[in-house]
Write a protein that holds these residues in place. Structure first.
Motif, PDB file in Angstrom:
ATOM      1  N   ALA A  69     -10.688  -1.795   7.841  1.00  0.00           N
ATOM      2  CA  ALA A  69     -11.207  -0.737   8.708  1.00  0.00           C
ATOM      3  C   ALA A  69     -10.132   0.284   9.079  1.00  0.00           C
ATOM      4  CB  ALA A  69     -11.797  -1.354   9.982  1.00  0.00           C
ATOM      5  N   ARG A  70      -8.905   0.090   8.598  1.00  0.00           N
ATOM      6  CA  ARG A  70      -7.803   1.010   8.911  1.00  0.00           C
ATOM      7  C   ARG A  70      -7.522   1.937   7.736  1.00  0.00           C
ATOM      8  NH1 ARG A  70      -2.855  -2.366  11.315  1.00  0.00           N
ATOM      9  NH2 ARG A  70      -1.859  -0.487  10.484  1.00  0.00           N
ATOM     10  N   PRO A  71      -7.926   3.199   7.836  1.00  0.00           N
ATOM     11  CA  PRO A  71      -7.679   4.145   6.740  1.00  0.00           C
ATOM     12  C   PRO A  71      -6.200   4.323   6.415  1.00  0.00           C
ATOM     13  CG  PRO A  71      -9.284   5.035   8.297  1.00  0.00           C
ATOM     14  CD  PRO A  71      -8.710   3.800   8.926  1.00  0.00           C
ATOM     15  N   ASP A  72      -5.324   4.077   7.416  1.00  0.00           N
ATOM     16  CA  ASP A  72      -3.892   4.274   7.176  1.00  0.00           C
ATOM     17  C   ASP A  72      -3.321   3.255   6.188  1.00  0.00           C
ATOM     18  OD1 ASP A  72      -4.407   2.463   9.463  1.00  0.00           O
ATOM     19  OD2 ASP A  72      -2.236   2.204   9.453  1.00  0.00           O
ATOM     20  N   LEU A  73      -4.078   2.197   5.882  1.00  0.00           N
ATOM     21  CA  LEU A  73      -3.622   1.206   4.916  1.00  0.00           C
ATOM     22  C   LEU A  73      -4.284   1.360   3.549  1.00  0.00           C
ATOM     23  CD1 LEU A  73      -3.451  -2.042   7.103  1.00  0.00           C
ATOM     24  CD2 LEU A  73      -1.527  -0.747   6.157  1.00  0.00           C
ATOM     25  N   HIS A  74      -5.269   2.234   3.443  1.00  0.00           N
ATOM     26  CA  HIS A  74      -5.988   2.394   2.178  1.00  0.00           C
ATOM     27  C   HIS A  74      -5.109   3.080   1.123  1.00  0.00           C
ATOM     28  CE1 HIS A  74     -10.353   2.010   3.877  1.00  0.00           C
ATOM     29  NE2 HIS A  74      -9.573   1.019   4.226  1.00  0.00           N
ATOM     30  N   GLU A  75      -5.038   2.459  -0.050  1.00  0.00           N
ATOM     31  CA  GLU A  75      -4.304   2.994  -1.202  1.00  0.00           C
ATOM     32  C   GLU A  75      -2.870   3.382  -0.842  1.00  0.00           C
ATOM     33  OE1 GLU A  75      -6.591   5.953  -3.330  1.00  0.00           O
ATOM     34  OE2 GLU A  75      -7.862   4.373  -4.169  1.00  0.00           O
ATOM     35  N   THR A  76      -2.215   2.484  -0.084  1.00  0.00           N
ATOM     36  CA  THR A  76      -0.815   2.719   0.311  1.00  0.00           C
ATOM     37  C   THR A  76       0.155   1.746  -0.327  1.00  0.00           C
ATOM     38  OG1 THR A  76      -1.087   1.293   2.249  1.00  0.00           O
ATOM     39  CG2 THR A  76      -1.490   3.654   2.560  1.00  0.00           C
ATOM     40  N   GLN A  77      -0.361   0.699  -0.983  1.00  0.00           N
ATOM     41  CA  GLN A  77       0.494  -0.383  -1.465  1.00  0.00           C
ATOM     42  C   GLN A  77       0.615  -0.372  -2.990  1.00  0.00           C
ATOM     43  OE1 GLN A  77       1.976  -2.413   0.996  1.00  0.00           O
ATOM     44  NE2 GLN A  77       0.991  -0.856   2.286  1.00  0.00           N
ATOM     45  N   ALA A 118      -8.669  -2.195  -2.167  1.00  0.00           N
ATOM     46  CA  ALA A 118      -8.647  -0.998  -1.322  1.00  0.00           C
ATOM     47  C   ALA A 118      -7.238  -0.692  -0.812  1.00  0.00           C
ATOM     48  CB  ALA A 118      -9.607  -1.168  -0.144  1.00  0.00           C
ATOM     49  N   PHE A 119      -6.389  -1.723  -0.701  1.00  0.00           N
ATOM     50  CA  PHE A 119      -5.010  -1.502  -0.246  1.00  0.00           C
ATOM     51  C   PHE A 119      -4.127  -0.902  -1.339  1.00  0.00           C
ATOM     52  CE2 PHE A 119      -6.194  -5.383   2.325  1.00  0.00           C
ATOM     53  CZ  PHE A 119      -6.329  -4.719   3.528  1.00  0.00           C
ATOM     54  N   LEU A 120      -4.526  -1.063  -2.594  1.00  0.00           N
ATOM     55  CA  LEU A 120      -3.672  -0.672  -3.714  1.00  0.00           C
ATOM     56  C   LEU A 120      -3.773   0.806  -4.057  1.00  0.00           C
ATOM     57  CD1 LEU A 120      -4.085  -3.514  -6.367  1.00  0.00           C
ATOM     58  CD2 LEU A 120      -1.988  -2.898  -5.144  1.00  0.00           C
TER      59      LEU A 120
END
Length: 218
Positions: free
Chosen positions: A137-145, A165-167
């Protein structure tokens, strides 16, 4: 087990797995394992005992170091279900430039992880006391890793779809699996199988399942 005995065992197990371990990294791995065993007397962090020394060293330390060859310098990595800190902490000790997020739902285990970061003086690392589903539910973690790691994760399509979704596009999942869980049966898009590799010369059923997220189209 003394520090001297540990380092001899670590070097020997590392050679069997074709992993080179520098003296500074060996020192910090000993500090981590010593802390883990001390906390394990008060709470259940690992089922390994000191009498299982070689098996514990292989599973907790050598397997993460084997996976390091698939992690680029300066990568951002999120570890799911961090628990006792392996594979995340050994990976971070070997790749100091890594930006690390450890995700753990149990508060007591989070307390151990934060203490490990403090004792080992590990920077650029945080602990999230949550289930990974909550973090979606946190957009700040989406596609950041660049990398998602997890140990003994059930390779279900719904779980993999959530984790991707994190990747970042082009990022990879490194999944530490054993036995019958070692091969995913249904990998959802935008993920695709990249490799299944051995983690231990003595335990062929322990494998690193690598899934890649398809790069974004131009």
């Amino acid at each position: 087990m003394t520090a001297r005995d540990f380092k001899a065992r670590l070097a020997r197990r590392g050679r069997r797995a074709s992993v080179k371990i520098t003296a500074p990294v060996a020192d910090r791995l000993w500090a981590y394992l010593e802390l883990l065993l001390r906390w394990n007397r008060k709470m259940n962090l690992t089922g390994f005992k000191e009498s299982d020394a070689d098996v514990a060293i292989d599973r907790l330390l050598i397997e993460p170091l084997v996976a390091v060859r698939h992690i680029p310098t300066g990568a951002a990595l999120i570890d799911i279900g961090s628990g006792n800190g392996s594979p995340a902490i050994p990976i971070k000790l070997a790749v100091e430039s890594l930006a690390l997020v450890m995700v753990e739902s149990k508060a007591r285990k989070c307390a151990f992880l934060r203490e490990a970061l403090r004792v080992l003086d590990i920077g650029d690392a945080t602990v999230e006391n949550a289930r990974f589903e909550e973090l979606l539910a946190r957009p700040d973690l989406h596609e950041t890793q660049d990398i998602v790691t997890a140990r003994a994760l059930r390779l279900e399509s719904r779980t993999l779809l959530g984790l991707q979704a994190f990747l970042k596009p082009g990022g990879r999942m490194l999944l530490f699996q054993t036995g019958s869980t070692a091969e995913p049966s249904n990998v959802p898009l935008p993920l695709e199988p990249a490799a299944i590799l051995p983690l231990s010369p003595d335990t062929p059923s322990n494998r690193l399942v690598i899934l890649a997220k398809r790069p974004a189209r131009p």
